[in-house]
Design a protein around this motif. Structure first.
Motif, PDB file in Angstrom:
ATOM      1  N   PHE A 375      -9.399  -6.421  23.043  1.00 52.60           N
ATOM      2  CA  PHE A 375      -8.811  -6.639  21.723  1.00 52.60           C
ATOM      3  C   PHE A 375      -7.568  -5.777  21.549  1.00 52.60           C
ATOM      4  CE2 PHE A 375     -10.009  -6.520  16.888  1.00 52.60           C
ATOM      5  CZ  PHE A 375      -8.808  -7.137  16.585  1.00 52.60           C
ATOM      6  N   SER A 376      -7.693  -4.504  21.901  1.00 48.22           N
ATOM      7  CA  SER A 376      -6.585  -3.561  21.752  1.00 48.22           C
ATOM      8  C   SER A 376      -5.423  -3.897  22.669  1.00 48.22           C
ATOM      9  CB  SER A 376      -7.075  -2.136  22.026  1.00 48.22           C
ATOM     10  OG  SER A 376      -6.034  -1.202  21.888  1.00 48.22           O
ATOM     11  N   GLY A 377      -5.707  -4.206  23.919  1.00 50.82           N
ATOM     12  CA  GLY A 377      -4.646  -4.515  24.877  1.00 50.82           C
ATOM     13  C   GLY A 377      -3.910  -5.801  24.556  1.00 50.82           C
ATOM     14  N   SER A 378      -4.611  -6.752  23.942  1.00 51.43           N
ATOM     15  CA  SER A 378      -3.993  -8.040  23.624  1.00 51.43           C
ATOM     16  C   SER A 378      -3.179  -7.999  22.346  1.00 51.43           C
ATOM     17  CB  SER A 378      -5.073  -9.126  23.494  1.00 51.43           C
ATOM     18  OG  SER A 378      -5.795  -9.273  24.699  1.00 51.43           O
ATOM     19  N   THR A 379      -3.573  -7.131  21.396  1.00 56.85           N
ATOM     20  CA  THR A 379      -2.925  -7.109  20.081  1.00 56.85           C
ATOM     21  C   THR A 379      -2.212  -5.795  19.783  1.00 56.85           C
ATOM     22  OG1 THR A 379      -4.888  -6.229  18.943  1.00 56.85           O
ATOM     23  CG2 THR A 379      -4.746  -8.629  19.213  1.00 56.85           C
ATOM     24  N   ARG A 380      -2.548  -4.726  20.510  1.00 56.38           N
ATOM     25  CA  ARG A 380      -2.060  -3.363  20.264  1.00 56.38           C
ATOM     26  C   ARG A 380      -2.473  -2.846  18.888  1.00 56.38           C
ATOM     27  NH1 ARG A 380       3.917  -4.366  22.524  1.00 56.38           N
ATOM     28  NH2 ARG A 380       3.374  -4.826  24.690  1.00 56.38           N
ATOM     29  N   ALA A 381      -3.515  -3.415  18.334  1.00 56.60           N
ATOM     30  CA  ALA A 381      -4.077  -2.930  17.069  1.00 56.60           C
ATOM     31  C   ALA A 381      -5.203  -1.951  17.410  1.00 56.60           C
ATOM     32  CB  ALA A 381      -4.586  -4.095  16.234  1.00 56.60           C
ATOM     33  N   VAL A 382      -4.834  -0.728  17.768  1.00 57.32           N
ATOM     34  CA  VAL A 382      -5.787   0.235  18.318  1.00 57.32           C
ATOM     35  C   VAL A 382      -6.844   0.632  17.295  1.00 57.32           C
ATOM     36  CG1 VAL A 382      -6.043   2.493  19.396  1.00 57.32           C
ATOM     37  CG2 VAL A 382      -4.025   1.112  19.881  1.00 57.32           C
ATOM     38  N   SER A 407      -7.009   3.533  23.870  1.00 55.72           N
ATOM     39  CA  SER A 407      -5.721   4.198  24.111  1.00 55.72           C
ATOM     40  C   SER A 407      -5.167   3.817  25.476  1.00 55.72           C
ATOM     41  CB  SER A 407      -5.889   5.719  24.020  1.00 55.72           C
ATOM     42  OG  SER A 407      -6.287   6.103  22.718  1.00 55.72           O
ATOM     43  N   ALA A 408      -6.048   3.787  26.472  1.00 52.63           N
ATOM     44  CA  ALA A 408      -5.617   3.392  27.818  1.00 52.63           C
ATOM     45  C   ALA A 408      -5.128   1.959  27.831  1.00 52.63           C
ATOM     46  CB  ALA A 408      -6.778   3.570  28.805  1.00 52.63           C
ATOM     47  N   ALA A 409      -5.874   1.060  27.157  1.00 58.89           N
ATOM     48  CA  ALA A 409      -5.480  -0.348  27.108  1.00 58.89           C
ATOM     49  C   ALA A 409      -4.140  -0.510  26.387  1.00 58.89           C
ATOM     50  CB  ALA A 409      -6.558  -1.165  26.397  1.00 58.89           C
ATOM     51  N   TYR A 410      -3.954   0.254  25.320  1.00 59.48           N
ATOM     52  CA  TYR A 410      -2.699   0.188  24.571  1.00 59.48           C
ATOM     53  C   TYR A 410      -1.523   0.620  25.436  1.00 59.48           C
ATOM     54  CZ  TYR A 410       0.881   1.338  21.117  1.00 59.48           C
ATOM     55  OH  TYR A 410       2.062   1.411  20.420  1.00 59.48           O
ATOM     56  N   LEU A 411      -1.683   1.716  26.165  1.00 59.80           N
ATOM     57  CA  LEU A 411      -0.592   2.232  26.999  1.00 59.80           C
ATOM     58  C   LEU A 411      -0.228   1.246  28.106  1.00 59.80           C
ATOM     59  CD1 LEU A 411      -1.641   5.992  27.227  1.00 59.80           C
ATOM     60  CD2 LEU A 411       0.290   5.031  25.948  1.00 59.80           C
ATOM     61  N   ILE A 412      -1.256   0.691  28.735  1.00 59.99           N
ATOM     62  CA  ILE A 412      -1.008  -0.311  29.780  1.00 59.99           C
ATOM     63  C   ILE A 412      -0.271  -1.513  29.189  1.00 59.99           C
ATOM     64  CG2 ILE A 412      -2.107  -1.958  31.337  1.00 59.99           C
ATOM     65  CD1 ILE A 412      -2.227   0.846  32.410  1.00 59.99           C
ATOM     66  N   SER A 413      -0.732  -1.978  28.017  1.00 59.72           N
ATOM     67  CA  SER A 413      -0.085  -3.117  27.362  1.00 59.72           C
ATOM     68  C   SER A 413       1.354  -2.794  26.996  1.00 59.72           C
ATOM     69  CB  SER A 413      -0.877  -3.499  26.109  1.00 59.72           C
ATOM     70  OG  SER A 413      -0.223  -4.510  25.379  1.00 59.72           O
ATOM     71  N   LEU A 414       1.588  -1.572  26.534  1.00 60.00           N
ATOM     72  CA  LEU A 414       2.927  -1.166  26.104  1.00 60.00           C
ATOM     73  C   LEU A 414       3.914  -1.181  27.272  1.00 60.00           C
ATOM     74  CD1 LEU A 414       4.274  -0.192  23.453  1.00 60.00           C
ATOM     75  CD2 LEU A 414       3.882   2.142  24.236  1.00 60.00           C
ATOM     76  N   PHE A 415       3.430  -0.810  28.457  1.00 62.46           N
ATOM     77  CA  PHE A 415       4.305  -0.725  29.624  1.00 62.46           C
ATOM     78  C   PHE A 415       4.508  -2.071  30.310  1.00 62.46           C
ATOM     79  CE2 PHE A 415       3.631   3.856  29.346  1.00 62.46           C
ATOM     80  CZ  PHE A 415       4.863   4.344  29.760  1.00 62.46           C
ATOM     81  N   PHE A 416       3.495  -2.931  30.283  1.00 62.05           N
ATOM     82  CA  PHE A 416       3.558  -4.146  31.092  1.00 62.05           C
ATOM     83  C   PHE A 416       3.617  -5.442  30.288  1.00 62.05           C
ATOM     84  CE2 PHE A 416       1.517  -0.954  33.813  1.00 62.05           C
ATOM     85  CZ  PHE A 416       2.359  -1.013  34.912  1.00 62.05           C
TER      86      PHE A 416
END
Length: 445
Positions: A375-382, A407-416
Motif C-alpha cells: 500500500f505504502s510503496g504504491s501510493t506513498r501514503a506512509v 519507510s523502506a517501501a516509501y524510499l524504494i518507491s521514491l527512488f525508482f
C-alpha cells in the motif's frame, strides 16, 4: 509561502453539521454497494436473487463461465460510453483530478453510475475492491451537497474529502486511516479547519457501522507470540524494501498494459470485454482470483496460506487485475494491493525462515508488514498505510515493523517510481499533483 484562505467560522459550523449528514449517507451508500456486489455475484454466478455474501474462491465453475466476466465487461463498457466515461478506473485518481482541476465538482450522475458499474464489474468476477468506488461515490455525494449549498471551491473540497473518508470508514472500519488518506491524497494539507469536518464524518460512519453489528476487524490477524526481537526486525525492514520494489513493478506494469490497450484498433468501449475474458480464463484456473477476495487476505494474516498457494495467488490475481484494470473497467485497487502484499509476505516469510531459521520470523507479521508496505510503496501514503494496517486487523502490536517496512517501501518507491499508481494517470494529462502538505494560514497584511 502559505496559501491564503478566508474561512468563515459560521461556515465551519455548517460544514461540520453537513459532515455528520454526509457520513451517515455515505455509510448507507457503502452498505448498498456491498449488497449490490453480493446481488450481482449471486445473479451472475449462481443465477439466484440473493444478497448473501459468497466467496467465489470456494467454488469451481464450468468452463463456459469464463464468459461471465466478459458479459460484465460489456455492460460496464456500455455504461461508460453512454453514461459517463468517468466511471472507468479505480476511483481515487479521478477524485484527485476533480479536486485539482475541476473545482471539486463531480457530476451528479457519478453518485449512481460509479457504484452500479463497480458492483456489476466485481459481481461478474472482476478482481477489484469496493473501496475505490465508494470513495468516488462518497466524494460525489459531498461535491453534490457542496454545489447546492453554494460553498466555495475550498469548502467543496472539504466536503468531497468528507464523503471519501466516510465511505472508506464504512467499508473497512478504519476511521483514523480514512482521515490520513484525505490528508495525504486528497486535501494535501494539515489544517484543523480542513480535517475537523472529516473527523466528524468518519466518527459518524464508524458509529453507524458499530451500531449495525460490524464490531469485528475486517481482516483479523492470527495469534502471534513474539513480534520484534533483535534479529527479525532487520528482516521486516528488508521485507518492506522488497515489497516496495515489487510495488514499483506492479504500478508500472499496470500503465504499460493500459498503453497497450490504447493501441488497439477498436473503440475503448470494448476493452473491458477483453479484460473480462482474461479474468474468466484466469478465474477458471484459480477461482481465488475472482471477485474481491477478502478471505485471501485474512488467510494470509492468520497463517493459513502456504508457500505455493500464496505464490500462485499472487501471480494469477496480478495477471487478472492488471489486465482488467488496464482495460478501463470499474473497480478499486486497494483490496488487490492488500492481496498482493499479504501473499508476498507469506512467500518472504518462508524465505526468511530458510535463511534465518532462529530469528523468530512470524508469517503473520510478515504478511501484515508486506500488506501495508505494498500500500505504502504504491501510493506513498506512509501514515495512512501504517494506521490502516493496525485498524483493519484490530491489532495493537507491530507498530515498529510496520513503520520500518513502510519507510523502506516509501524510499524504494521514491527512488525508482516517478509517479504512484494514484498519480500517474493524472500527471500524464499534464496536471501537477502536490507532493507536500501545507498549512492553511492567513497571510500577514
Amino acid at each position: 509561502m502559505y496559501k491564503k484562505i478566508e474561512f468563515d467560522r459560521k461556515k465551519l459550523i455548517i460544514l461540520c453539521s453537513l459532515a455528520a449528514l454526509i457520513g451517515a449517507l455515505a455509510t448507507l451508500v457503502a452498505k448498498v454497494l456491498l449488497l449490490s456486489i453480493a446481488f450481482f455475484t449471486n445473479l451472475f454466478w449462481f443465477q439466484t436473487l440473493s444478497t448473501h455474501r459468497v466467496d467465489l474462491g470456494e467454488h469451481q465453475f464450468p468452463v463456459l463461465y469464463i464468459f461471465i466476466p466478459v458479459l460484465g465487461g460489456l455492460i460496464v463498457g456500455l455504461m461508460a460510453r453512454y453514461g459517463s466515461k468517468a466511471i472507468r478506473g479505480h476511483g481515487i485518481p479521478e477524485v484527485m483530478e476533480n479536486i485539482l482541476t475541476k473545482e471539486s465538482k463531480i457530476p451528479r450522475r457519478m453518485t449512481l453510475l460509479k457504484p452500479l458499474s463497480a458492483a456489476i464489474s466485481i459481481g461478474s468476477g472482476g478482481p477489484f475492491g469496493a473501496e475505490g468506488p465508494i470513495i468516488a461515490t462518497g466524494s460525489s455525494l459531498g461535491s453534490w451537497i457542496g454545489r447546492h449549498f453554494y460553498f466555495s471551491e475550498y469548502e467543496r473540497k472539504i466536503l468531497l474529502a468528507v464523503g471519501a473518508a466516510a465511505g472508506m470508514t464504512a467499508i473497512f472500519g478504519t476511521p483514523l486511516a480514512a482521515v490520513f488518506i484525505c490528508i495525504e491524497l486528497l486535501l494535501f494539507e494539515f489544517s484543523a479547519k480542513s480535517f475537523i469536518p472529516v473527523l466528524i464524518a468518519v466518527s459518524t460512519a464508524h458509529a453507524i457501522r458499530l451500531a449495525t453489528g460490524h464490531t469485528h476487524a475486517e481482516f483479523p490477524i492470527g495469534e502471534v507470540a513474539e513480534v520484534v526481537n533483535g534479529e527479525n526486525i532487520f528482516f521486516y525492514f528488508m521485507a518492506g524494501a522488497v515489497t516496495g520494489a515489487v510495488a514499483c513493478i506492479v504500478s508500472k506494469l499496470v500503465f504499460v498494459i493500459e498503453d497497450l490497450f490504447e493501441k488497439l484498433p477498436i473503440h475503448w468501449m470494448w476493452w473491458p470485454m477483453i479484460g473480462g475474458l482474461v479474468v474468466g480464463i484466469v478465474g477458471y484456473i484459480d477461482p481465488r482470483s475472482l471477485g474481491v477476495g477478502y478471505v485471501n487476505i485474512t488467510n494470509a494474516l492468520q497463517g493459513k496460506l502456504l508457500l505455493v498457494p500464496a505464490l500462485t495467488l499472487f501471480v494469477f490475481k496480478f495477471i487478472s487485475w492488471s489486465i482488467s484494470l488496464g482495460s478501463g473497467t470499474s473497480g478499486g485497487t486497494l483490496a488487490p494491493l492488500l492481496t498482493f502484499g499479504s501473499s508476498l509476505g507469506v512467500v518472504l516469510s518462508y524465505v526468511g525462515h530458510f535463511i534465518f531459521p532462529n530469528a523468530g520470523i512470524s508469517p503473520e507479521v510478515t504478511a501484515l508488514v508486506c500488506m501495508s508496505s505494498m500500500f505504502s510503496g504504491s501510493t506513498r501514503a506512509v501514515l495512512t498505510s501504517t494506521i490502516f494496517a493496525l485498524e483493519v486487523t484490530g491489532t495493537h502490536f507491530g507498530v515498529a515493523p510496520l513503520l520500518l517496512g513502510n519507510s523502506a517501501a516509501y524510499l524504494i518507491s521514491l527512488f525508482f517510481l516517478k509517479e504512484t499508481i494514484m498519480t500517474e494517470k493524472i500527471v500524464r494529462r499534464g496536471i501537477h499533483v502536490p507532493n507536500e502538505y501545507f498549512s492553511v494560514k492567513k497571510e500577514a497584511p
